[in-house]
Design a protein around this motif. Sequence first.
Motif, short mmCIF file in Angstrom:
data_model
loop_
_atom_site.label_atom_id
_atom_site.label_comp_id
_atom_site.label_asym_id
_atom_site.label_seq_id
_atom_site.Cartn_x
_atom_site.Cartn_y
_atom_site.Cartn_z
N THR A 283 0.83 -1.21 0.00
CA THR A 283 0.00 0.00 0.00
C THR A 283 0.87 1.26 0.00
N GLU A 284 2.01 1.22 0.69
CA GLU A 284 2.94 2.35 0.66
C GLU A 284 3.51 2.55 -0.75
N GLU A 285 3.83 1.43 -1.40
CA GLU A 285 4.33 1.49 -2.78
C GLU A 285 3.27 2.09 -3.70
N LYS A 291 1.41 9.33 -6.02
CA LYS A 291 1.96 10.68 -5.89
C LYS A 291 2.85 11.03 -7.08
N MET A 292 3.65 10.06 -7.55
CA MET A 292 4.50 10.30 -8.71
C MET A 292 3.67 10.57 -9.96
N GLU A 293 2.56 9.84 -10.09
CA GLU A 293 1.67 10.06 -11.24
C GLU A 293 1.07 11.46 -11.19
N ASN A 296 3.80 13.90 -12.16
CA ASN A 296 4.05 13.84 -13.60
C ASN A 296 2.94 14.53 -14.40
N LYS A 297 1.70 14.42 -13.88
CA LYS A 297 0.59 15.10 -14.55
C LYS A 297 0.78 16.61 -14.50
N VAL A 298 1.18 17.10 -13.31
CA VAL A 298 1.42 18.54 -13.14
C VAL A 298 2.56 19.00 -14.03
#
Length: 316
Positions: A283-285, A291-293, A296-298
Amino acid sequence: MVLPLPLFLRPGGTKRGTKEDGVSGASERQNNLIISKQIGKGVFGAVFIGQTSANTTKVAVKRMLNPRKEFQKYAQLMEARIHMLCNNKNIVPLYGYFQTDQYFHVVMPFYVKGSLSTYMDKKYSIDRIESAKISYEILNALVFLHSKKIVHRDLKPKNVLIGEDGEMRVSDFGLAEFQKRIEGKCGTLNYMAPEVIKCQQQSYSVDVWSSGCIVFEMLTGQYAFNDEDYGCLEKKICSGSYKMHDKIPISATTLISECLQKIPSQRPSTKTLFFHTWIVDTTEEAEKKRKMEDINKVLGKNALKSDTANQWKRNN
């Protein structure tokens, strides 16, 4: 939307033969509800779509025949009583219940996305990250139930519904009991613990066993215990005879093997499982990945804005 309980607890009549909301066939008006299409059926009753007469909000209405025997009447009221205590985000809320001359009704939210069972049928098997997330949500419900001294006793994918937000919600408390001296054979065989098959004393550990069966099934698309012959299936379950699948991650195999211990006292509590390495790490992964996605969207949007601005400057 949570509907007020008194809406369904007031006595009311029945009107048959009307059509509502484009649903074909006869519908009934009962206690401010228009009950129409049947969407499911179980051993103890059927589930219908209902709508409040005041608005178009759809609800699920579980309908059971009024029993003649006192202990059966007690069981129906016990289901409603237990369900009313279950205020948890991963448990289907109870809107209310009411009784007519022929039926006992339990009113709950209607979830368009269906059950975990339906979802698994579509996907066959579920990847480890999503399986861990689903397991986390089911365990969150079980930790709450067990803290209230409630044993579900019929945990299976069909009794786990998918909310509008995509989170899992445990449902159907028809076989649930307060933890005391629980005995008797009940539930669905593929998810039934050995002590249930043997009609021995039962506790919270029967839900732990069922959880292990669900995790196995999510990761592999197969039952942990299965046989066309019911007698052979019971023997496999009672002997703890199952084969760990190659598709199951190593950390998940430890969780499954701990849940599927033949001796109930050797199974971990739901609290312990809630913090199991496979659940926590996966779940942490998943959270880091999400968060990385988002980042990357921003960054992608900013890069697009920058390219558009540079293009405008070149053209002008």
